[in-house]
Design an enzyme around this catalytic site. Structure first.
Site, PDB file in Angstrom:
ATOM      1  NE  ARG A 106      -2.737  -0.232   3.541  1.00 56.58           N
ATOM      2  CZ  ARG A 106      -3.538   0.145   4.515  1.00 56.58           C
ATOM      3  NH1 ARG A 106      -4.776   0.477   4.248  1.00 56.58           N
ATOM      4  NH2 ARG A 106      -3.131   0.186   5.753  1.00 56.58           N
ATOM      5  CB  THR A 110      -2.189   7.069  -2.965  1.00 59.68           C
ATOM      6  OG1 THR A 110      -1.503   5.803  -3.095  1.00 59.68           O
ATOM      7  CG2 THR A 110      -1.322   8.165  -3.540  1.00 59.68           C
ATOM      8  CG  ASP A 202       1.118  -3.830   9.594  1.00 60.26           C
ATOM      9  OD1 ASP A 202       1.120  -2.900   8.771  1.00 60.26           O
ATOM     10  OD2 ASP A 202       1.487  -4.996   9.303  1.00 60.26           O
ATOM     11  CG  ASP A 205       4.612  -4.252  11.103  1.00 58.48           C
ATOM     12  OD1 ASP A 205       5.398  -4.694  10.250  1.00 58.48           O
ATOM     13  OD2 ASP A 205       4.318  -3.037  11.194  1.00 58.48           O
TER      14      ASP A 205
END
Ligand code: URA
Length: 211
Positions: A106, A110, A202, A205
């Site tokens: 990603r 944006t 995340d 992560d």
């Protein structure tokens, strides 16, 4: 629970394990193990309508035609890197399935997906293709990945995630109305950075201990 195109796998075992994964104090190794266990349970639900054939076997008493999965016709596609956490448990359940990978990240500004890797098995048009990514957040990566997989000829596709945001479900369902979504939970909303709330952070992560 099934709503339109979304199936929430609300089995108590899934929900209990998911709560453990959400807890920020759950360590990396435990998080990975839980994800593997949940993915096996999600795969059980997704695989309900798998193609099955008959093969002749011999029991100790007589011959019979016994049900046999058409394993080679199933394909899992992991959206890198967090998708790999869901992949492992699914492969435990269907070891003969073929595996593809789509590499997308990603763009942090944006939030749009950028493709950096694509490797899919042959004969995609003949396979049930199960696309896996733990987090359906903005939906942009999932939409792009499924688009690429369709371009390879796949016609039967299911999408499996662990958590989905309402925003992601809407975007995905608009882009790919024919692709059913399977998830363990639908969370409240996205934050300004495209993270799911309350979520689990995340996923990549937390799986790999990176930041
Ligand atoms: N990806 C993640 O890993 N977590 C989120 O909450 C959203 C996207």
């Amino acid at each position: 629970m099934a709503d339109n195109n979304v199936t929430v796998v609300d089995h108590p075992l899934v929900q209990h394990k998911l709560a453990l994964m959400r807890n920020k104090n759950t360590p990396t190794a435990k998080f990975r193990l839980l994800l593997r266990e949940i993915s096996l349970l999600l795969a059980y639900e997704v695989a309900r309508d798998l193609d099955i054939g008959l093969a002749e076997i011999e029991t100790p008493l007589e011959k019979m035609k016994a049900p046999k999965l058409e394993g080679k016709k199933l394909c899992f596609v992991s959206i890198l890197r967090a998708g790999n956490g869901l992949l492992d448990g699914m492969l435990d359940l269907v070891p003969s399935a073929r595996v593809g990978h789509v590499g997308l990240y990603r763009d942090p500004k944006t939030l749009q997906p950028v493709e950096y890797y694509l490797k899919l098995p042959d004969k995609m048009g003949e396979r049930l293709c199960v696309v896996v990514d733990p987090m359906l957040a903005t939906g942009n990566s999932a939409v792009a990945a499924v688009q690429r997989i369709m371009e390879s000829g796949a016609a039967r596709i299911k999408f499996v995630c662990l958590l989905a945001a309402p925003e992601g479900i809407e975007i995905f369902s608009k882009a790919h109305p024919q692709v059913p979504i399977f998830t363990a939970a639908i969370d409240r909303e996205l934050n300004d950075h495209g993270y799911i709330l309350p979520g689990l952070g995340d996923a990549g992560d937390r799986m790999y201990g990176t930041k």
